[in-house]
Design an enzyme around this catalytic site. Structure first.
Site, PDB file in Angstrom:
ATOM      1  N   ALA A  23       0.847  -1.192   0.000  1.00  0.00           N
ATOM      2  CA  ALA A  23       0.000   0.000   0.000  1.00  0.00           C
ATOM      3  C   ALA A  23       0.881   1.240   0.000  1.00  0.00           C
ATOM      4  O   ALA A  23       1.984   1.219   0.552  1.00  0.00           O
ATOM      5  CB  ALA A  23      -0.894   0.014   1.244  1.00  0.00           C
ATOM      6  N   PHE A  24       0.395   2.323  -0.591  1.00  0.00           N
ATOM      7  CA  PHE A  24       1.232   3.532  -0.629  1.00  0.00           C
ATOM      8  C   PHE A  24       1.479   4.086   0.772  1.00  0.00           C
ATOM      9  O   PHE A  24       2.427   4.826   0.996  1.00  0.00           O
ATOM     10  CB  PHE A  24       0.619   4.578  -1.575  1.00  0.00           C
ATOM     11  CG  PHE A  24      -0.076   5.730  -0.906  1.00  0.00           C
ATOM     12  CD1 PHE A  24      -1.383   5.609  -0.467  1.00  0.00           C
ATOM     13  CD2 PHE A  24       0.579   6.939  -0.712  1.00  0.00           C
ATOM     14  CE1 PHE A  24      -2.027   6.675   0.150  1.00  0.00           C
ATOM     15  CE2 PHE A  24      -0.054   8.003  -0.100  1.00  0.00           C
ATOM     16  CZ  PHE A  24      -1.367   7.870   0.333  1.00  0.00           C
ATOM     17  N   LYS A  25       0.656   3.683   1.750  1.00  0.00           N
ATOM     18  CA  LYS A  25       0.859   4.133   3.134  1.00  0.00           C
ATOM     19  C   LYS A  25       2.244   3.728   3.662  1.00  0.00           C
ATOM     20  O   LYS A  25       2.777   4.377   4.555  1.00  0.00           O
ATOM     21  CB  LYS A  25      -0.217   3.536   4.054  1.00  0.00           C
ATOM     22  CG  LYS A  25      -1.658   3.816   3.656  1.00  0.00           C
ATOM     23  CD  LYS A  25      -2.123   5.167   4.136  1.00  0.00           C
ATOM     24  CE  LYS A  25      -3.625   5.412   4.017  1.00  0.00           C
ATOM     25  NZ  LYS A  25      -4.198   5.389   2.668  1.00  0.00           N
ATOM     26  N   ASP A  26       2.823   2.661   3.089  1.00  0.00           N
ATOM     27  CA  ASP A  26       4.166   2.237   3.521  1.00  0.00           C
ATOM     28  C   ASP A  26       5.210   3.334   3.304  1.00  0.00           C
ATOM     29  O   ASP A  26       6.152   3.456   4.079  1.00  0.00           O
ATOM     30  CB  ASP A  26       4.626   1.007   2.726  1.00  0.00           C
ATOM     31  CG  ASP A  26       3.854  -0.260   3.082  1.00  0.00           C
ATOM     32  OD1 ASP A  26       3.461  -0.423   4.247  1.00  0.00           O
ATOM     33  OD2 ASP A  26       3.656  -1.102   2.184  1.00  0.00           O
ATOM     34  N   MET A  49       4.765   5.587   6.367  1.00  0.00           N
ATOM     35  CA  MET A  49       4.843   4.894   7.670  1.00  0.00           C
ATOM     36  C   MET A  49       6.242   4.391   7.975  1.00  0.00           C
ATOM     37  O   MET A  49       6.692   4.444   9.120  1.00  0.00           O
ATOM     38  CB  MET A  49       3.912   3.687   7.694  1.00  0.00           C
ATOM     39  CG  MET A  49       2.476   3.952   7.952  1.00  0.00           C
ATOM     40  SD  MET A  49       2.118   4.832   9.468  1.00  0.00           S
ATOM     41  CE  MET A  49       0.346   5.001   9.239  1.00  0.00           C
TER      42      MET A  49
END
Ligand SMILES: *Cc1c(COP(=O)(O)O)cnc(C)c1O
Length: 469
Positions: A110-113, A116
């Protein structure tokens, strides 16, 4: 550099303070007091450089010397070393002047990685240095929880808890949260909706005894550390396609307005971006705001693009601050209208600023599924539904002489049902990311009950229980 609140009543903070604070005490969001910038020569020099090199140049502007350069470089190398692609965020060509920026090669697809992985390392560093600890609690509809638990599993000073609605996330998303295998990371399945989980987190922040005992913190997208990490790929992608000599445009699938706001920040820092296009699903409050200047809350409609099923788009406040000429009074008044009456009307000059900087469009479910199918037919490429929403919108804003870069925010394997509905074919995760079905899942099932949830966190966290795990 100092960080100031968009509502003007909270004290200005240093980078480290803003990183740990998240939300400002006056309810506003932190932004840098001045925009740092790059010269055209510096931007041209990004071309062909490793992602971590550009990331250091961008992040160092915001960290502003509060972390030693070598330490910051090491954290960046480690964070992006977890990505399974030598370019970290590769560009894929779709048409003559049409590009896709794949942001999903991190550990949870996920692009959240992207944000994060570096946020966890920055927070852990700042805490360890000061001998402090804290507890992160969050609610997730799927992607954020997996990315956060994975990123924070190695953080000595932080216990991380994520609640998700039981039975309402995909099997793949659930397994990402329940198989992290770290004593300081906890997945909680709540018998309720995502909104129930979210509202319990908010209530925890108002329970002083609980909040202080566990040193409660959050990692939602209002944290400046997440925004600044997302600025980096606007620079790397644009430089690859000829910036600063060549202008480029971006289309961004938008929920909480963090990702596209990072594009706006890149432009404030000197990157010549032609158009920034906001793409929404049927929850199109932002598209309507840009078109008509009216921001009117409605019911959240559940769609096949759950990460964009949002009415209250937190980071939009940061744009309002800029669009009003950094006028905290105007921002506070608009936010009060929103809270009291569920809507606000943009002052003319604010609307004009936004229209000059952004375009917007939306795609419904039929269009989204058709886009996945069209992509697959045209080039054999399977995209996730969030990416498909953006591709659909980007087509209406393409110009022959300006490269259009559409941000791809998730691997299709995270949304197998929608992809299968579109093309009759199941998307598979890359081999390295596949989670064996027989891997032991660790998760605590909890009632939709504030007291039960808080008691669980108190007992399971180091600060709450006084145990050292
Ligand atoms: C979080 C998310 C988005 C929306 O990003 P914002 O920064 O909230 O606008 C889009 N697509 C996917 C897959 C996401 O996980």
């Amino acid at each position: 550099m100092k960080y100031i609140s968009t509502r003007g009543k909270a004290p200005a903070l240093t980078f480290k303070e803003a990183l740990l604070a998240g939300l400002a005490s006056d309810g506003g969001l932190y932004v840098p007091d001045i925009w740092p910038s790059f010269t055209v020569e510096e931007i041209a020099d990004f071309r062909g450089k490793p992602y971590a090199h550009v990331a250091f140049q961008v992040l160092a502007k915001f960290v502003d010397g509060e972390i030693a350069d070598d330490t910051l470089r090491d954290m960046i190398d480690e964070a992006y070393g977890t990505f399974h692609h030598p370019a970290v965020v590769p560009l894929v060509q779709l048409g003559p002047n049409d590009w896709l920026l794949e942001l999903f090669h991190g550990p949870t697809l996920a692009f959240k990685d992207v944000a994060m992985q570096i946020l966890a390392r920055l927070m852990d560093h700042v805490l360890t240095e000061s001998g402090k600890r804290l507890t992160i609690v969050g609610a997730t509809s799927g992607d954020t929880g997996g990315a956060a638990l994975e990123a924070f599993k190695t953080c000595e000073g932080i216990d991380t808890f994520f609640m998700y609605p039981h039975g309402k996330v995909s099997d793949f998303q659930r397994r990402q949260m329940t198989t992290v295998g770290a004593k300081n990371c906890h997945a909680m399945a709540v018998d309720g909706s995502f909104d129930d989980c979210q509202s319990m987190v908010k209530t925890m922040f108002s329970h002083d005894t609980f909040r202080d005992k566990v040193q409660l913190s959050a990692v939602n997208s209002i944290n400046w550390g997440r925004i600044m990490a997302q600025v980096v790929y606007y620079f790397t992608a644009a430089a690859s396609l000829g910036a600063p000599a060549q202008k480029v445009s971006f289309t961004v699938p938008t929920g909480n307005f963090g990702d596209i706001y990072a594009g706006f920040v890149a432009r404030q820092m000197g990157l010549p971006i032609d158009r920034l296009v906001i793409a929404t699903n049927e929850n199109d409050i932002l598209a309507r705001t840009v078109a008509r200047g009216e921001h009117k809350l409605g019911e959240v409609k559940p769609t096949i693009t759950p990460s964009m099923d949002i009415q209250i788009s937190s980071n939009f406040e940061r744009l309002l601050f800029e669009a009003s000429g950094r006028d905290a009074k105007t921002v506070s008044a608009l936010m009060r209208d929103l809270k009291d009456g569920g809507n606000y009307t943009l002052p003319k000059d604010v609307q004009a600023f936004i229209a000059a900087n952004f375009d917007a469009g939306s795609a419904d479910e039929t269009e989204t599924l058709a886009e996945i199918a069209r992509m697959y037919k045209d080039s054999g490429y399977l995209c996730d539904p969030h990416t498909a929403v953006a591709l659909c919108v980007s087509r209406n804003h393409a110009k022959r002489d300006v490269p259009m870069i559409t941000l791809s925010t998730a691997h299709p394997a995270k949304f197998p049902v929608a992809v299968h509905d579109a093309v009759g074919k199941k998307p598979y995760p890359p081999e390295w990311a596949d989670i064996a079905e027989d891997k032991t899942e660790v998760v605590t099932r909890l009632k939709n009950d504030q007291i039960e949830v808080e008691e669980f966190i108190l007992a399971a966290s180091r600060l709450g229980s006084g145990r050292n795990i």
